[in-house]
Design an enzyme around this catalytic site. Structure first.
Site, mmCIF file in Angstrom:
data_model
loop_
_atom_site.group_PDB
_atom_site.id
_atom_site.type_symbol
_atom_site.label_atom_id
_atom_site.label_comp_id
_atom_site.label_asym_id
_atom_site.label_seq_id
_atom_site.Cartn_x
_atom_site.Cartn_y
_atom_site.Cartn_z
ATOM 1 N N GLU A 165 0.803 -1.297 0.061
ATOM 2 C CA GLU A 165 -0.099 0.123 -0.104
ATOM 3 C C GLU A 165 0.772 1.219 -0.113
ATOM 4 O O GLU A 165 0.870 1.906 0.950
ATOM 5 C CB GLU A 165 -0.864 -0.155 1.023
ATOM 6 C CG GLU A 165 -1.975 -1.209 1.279
ATOM 7 C CD GLU A 165 -3.182 -0.957 2.158
ATOM 8 O OE1 GLU A 165 -2.997 0.273 2.885
ATOM 9 O OE2 GLU A 165 -4.097 -1.642 2.196
ATOM 10 N N ASN A 301 -5.667 -4.610 -2.371
ATOM 11 C CA ASN A 301 -6.297 -4.501 -0.872
ATOM 12 C C ASN A 301 -7.656 -3.749 -1.288
ATOM 13 O O ASN A 301 -7.505 -2.685 -1.965
ATOM 14 C CB ASN A 301 -5.594 -3.883 -0.001
ATOM 15 C CG ASN A 301 -4.176 -4.704 0.422
ATOM 16 O OD1 ASN A 301 -3.961 -5.862 -0.050
ATOM 17 N ND2 ASN A 301 -3.528 -4.220 1.196
ATOM 18 N N GLU A 379 -5.810 -8.235 0.948
ATOM 19 C CA GLU A 379 -6.596 -7.519 2.159
ATOM 20 C C GLU A 379 -7.914 -7.213 2.072
ATOM 21 O O GLU A 379 -8.265 -6.520 0.844
ATOM 22 C CB GLU A 379 -5.748 -6.398 2.840
ATOM 23 C CG GLU A 379 -4.618 -6.506 3.402
ATOM 24 C CD GLU A 379 -4.084 -5.325 4.299
ATOM 25 O OE1 GLU A 379 -4.793 -4.543 4.591
ATOM 26 O OE2 GLU A 379 -2.651 -5.192 4.260
HETATM 27 C C1 BGP Z 1 -4.332 -1.779 5.387
HETATM 28 C C2 BGP Z 1 -2.959 -2.168 6.128
HETATM 29 C C3 BGP Z 1 -2.964 -3.090 7.072
HETATM 30 C C4 BGP Z 1 -4.050 -2.526 8.078
HETATM 31 C C5 BGP Z 1 -5.514 -2.252 7.536
HETATM 32 C C6 BGP Z 1 -6.684 -1.874 8.377
HETATM 33 O O1 BGP Z 1 -4.147 -0.210 4.916
HETATM 34 O O2 BGP Z 1 -2.135 -2.512 4.861
HETATM 35 O O3 BGP Z 1 -1.784 -2.852 7.693
HETATM 36 O O4 BGP Z 1 -3.753 -1.821 9.093
HETATM 37 O O5 BGP Z 1 -5.384 -1.342 6.351
HETATM 38 O O6 BGP Z 1 -6.585 -0.618 8.687
HETATM 39 P P1 BGP Z 1 -6.801 0.062 10.107
HETATM 40 O O7 BGP Z 1 -5.922 -0.912 11.106
HETATM 41 O O8 BGP Z 1 -6.362 1.279 10.020
HETATM 42 O O9 BGP Z 1 -8.093 -0.163 10.246
#
Ligand code: BGP
Length: 475
Positions: A165, A301, A379
């Site tokens: 990301e 993601n 993700e």
């Molecule tokens: C993505 C990242 C993750 C994770 C996820 C959820 O952007 O790759 O590392 O954290 O989001 O986000 P958050 O933890 O801010 O809810």
């Protein structure tokens, strides 16, 4: 009794995994010679929450990999913590860190879980962060050396991702201000970081291919489709600018090897309004071009879209990092402001729940970026305040099942229409530490009691298992 709802089966050989990131699960930030990341001192000073012990995956990974196996997963996303291998980003490798990852990968393979490994997941070593992070081109060179070391050392790994990301890091650091160094609407730094990270990715892909290393390599972008709301000409233009900044700039660079004139027209409009600039050095675009056809796959993601209305005022934002619903505000000068679309549900963190956005994104990638080749959803998941029921009691997270089910359904619909999607990784395998939200924003299939480190099963894990069992293998 079946737990299956909309989706009743998964395709043959489908990759069905859970995702993690080193800094979010491992804990053990001060052991075995690990160096600091950009987060350690920052979090300490902030005083809201500590990255230790997180889910103590550093010590408990055998338990978590076993759970993954028991609950029908065949893959896991992990990242290597750069500062476990090179405590200050470069120099002499730290053997204890190297050994840890060998043991982790061996355990994955022993359990039939294929590791998909990222080299950078938001955790630049502090020494490099202090010198400018990705804005300093020396970080790019150090990253290439670190990657080369990993390719030569971890020959058991078949599936690599360079950076996770790129936009989220740049956006959170320099626009939204919720990641260190907490700049707000510093558009010059954000666009430069996007470019520099992409260049780093390209250099690593070219190194991997020229070096003839075995396995596959790609990168991970989060795609947030941008929809105008209400739908009118002005708002459509606002949506196009935001899309260029959040998605198109990096997608073009990654898979077309250029920032297309159409994209640059929008980006330049944004830069001008914000008095910002982008510096591309000689040779950068050649490197990026060369890598653009060499990615073996694309990690996508997807969490949410944004709905945008044109906005001419000054930039301002409020980040909801507590789960107090309705506290988010985002207005970006010359771009637009985020609005709530009636009828679209939101999480406690104000994230839009919109599976159609995943379908639209997949169709768009396959239409506009054929070089993305094979796509994996790397993700997707629901941040939720899960309720602990006591030791050994299943945690009811029907909302999460619905969320995943609807997104997998959208994915399969796109796949049926010819989009080459080969896998899905839920964020996340187990509850973990969230960068700017701490510990109450849970995503896992497995609940982690952060006080005792005991794992509990959520209903979504049972659902995941049942669906995973429908995957037929033929190789
Ligand atoms: C993505 C990242 C993750 C994770 C996820 C959820 O952007 O790759 O590392 O954290 O989001 O986000 P958050 O933890 O801010 O809810």
């Amino acid at each position: 009794m079946t737990l299956l709802k909309r989706v009743k089966s998964l395709p043959e050989n489908f990759v069905w995994g859970g995702a993690t990131a080193a800094y979010q699960v491992e804990g053990a930030t001060k052991v075995d010679g690990k160096g600091k990341t950009m987060w350690d001192d920052y979090l300490k000073k902030q005083g809201r929450f500590s990255p230790d012990p997180a889910s103590d995956f550093y010590h408990l990974y055998p338990e978590d990999i076993e759970l993954a196996k028991l609950y029908g997963l065949n893959a896991i996303r992990v990242s290597i913590s750069w500062s476990r291998i090179f405590p200050t980003g470069s120099g002499k490798p730290n053997q204890a860190g190297v050994e840890y990852y060998h043991k982790l990968f061996a355990d994955c393979f022993a359990n039939g879980i294929e590791p998909y490994v990222s080299l950078h997941h938001f955790d630049t070593p502090k020494t490099l962060f202090d010198k400018g992070d990705w804005l300093n081109r020396d970080t790019i060179d150090k990253f290439v050396n670190y990657a080369k070391f990993c390719f030569e050392e971890f020959t058991e790994v078949n599936n690599w991702f360079t950076i996770n990301e790129l936009i989220s890091l740049a956006f959170s650091q320099y626009i939204q201000g919720n990641f260190p160094p907490n700049h707000h609407f510093d558009v010059t730094s954000a666009i430069q970081a996007e470019h520099n990270e992409l260049l780093a990715h390209a250099k690593v892909v070219n190194l991997f291919k020229d070096g003839g290393y075995s396995g596959r390599i790609g990168l991970i972008h989060v795609i947030s489709p941008v929809y105008p709301y209400p739908d009118n000409e002005k708002n459509r233009h606002a949506a196009e600018i935001e899309d260029a900044f959040m998605n198109k700039f990096l997608l073009d660079g990654t898979f077309k090897g250029e920032y297309t004139p159409e994209t640059m027209k929008l980006i330049n409009e944004l830069l001008e309004v914000n008095d910002a600039s982008l510096k591309i050095e000689p040779g950068d675009m050649e490197e990026i071009k060369k890598a653009s056809t060499r990615n073996d796959y694309f990690g996508l993601n997807y969490y949410q879209p944004s709905f945008v209305e044109a906005y001419e005022g000054e930039s301002t934002n409020t980040f909801n990092g507590t789960g107090e619903k309705g506290t988010t505000e985002f207005k970006f000068k010359g771009v637009g402001k985020h609005v709530k679309k009636p009828g679209v549900a939101q999480t406690d963190w104000d994230w839009n729940i919109y599976p159609e956005g995943l379908y639209d994104t997949l169709k768009r990638i396959s239409r506009e970026y054929p070089n993305a080749k094979t796509i994996y959803i790397t993700e997707n998941g629901l941040g939720y305040k899960d309720k602990y029921e006591g030791i050994g009691k299943i945690i009811d997270d029907d909302k999460r099942i619905d969320f995943i089910d609807q997104h997998v359904e959208a994915l399969l619909k796109a796949r049926d229409e010819g989009v080459n999607v080969q896998g899905y990784f839920v964020w996340s395998l187990e509850d973990q530490f969230s960068w700017a939200n701490g510990y109450n924003k849970r995503y896992g299939l497995f609940y982690v009691n952060f006080e005792t480190q005991a794992r509990e099963i959520k209903k979504s894990a049972l659902w995941f298992k049942e669906l995973g069992e429908t995957i037929k293998k033929n190789n």
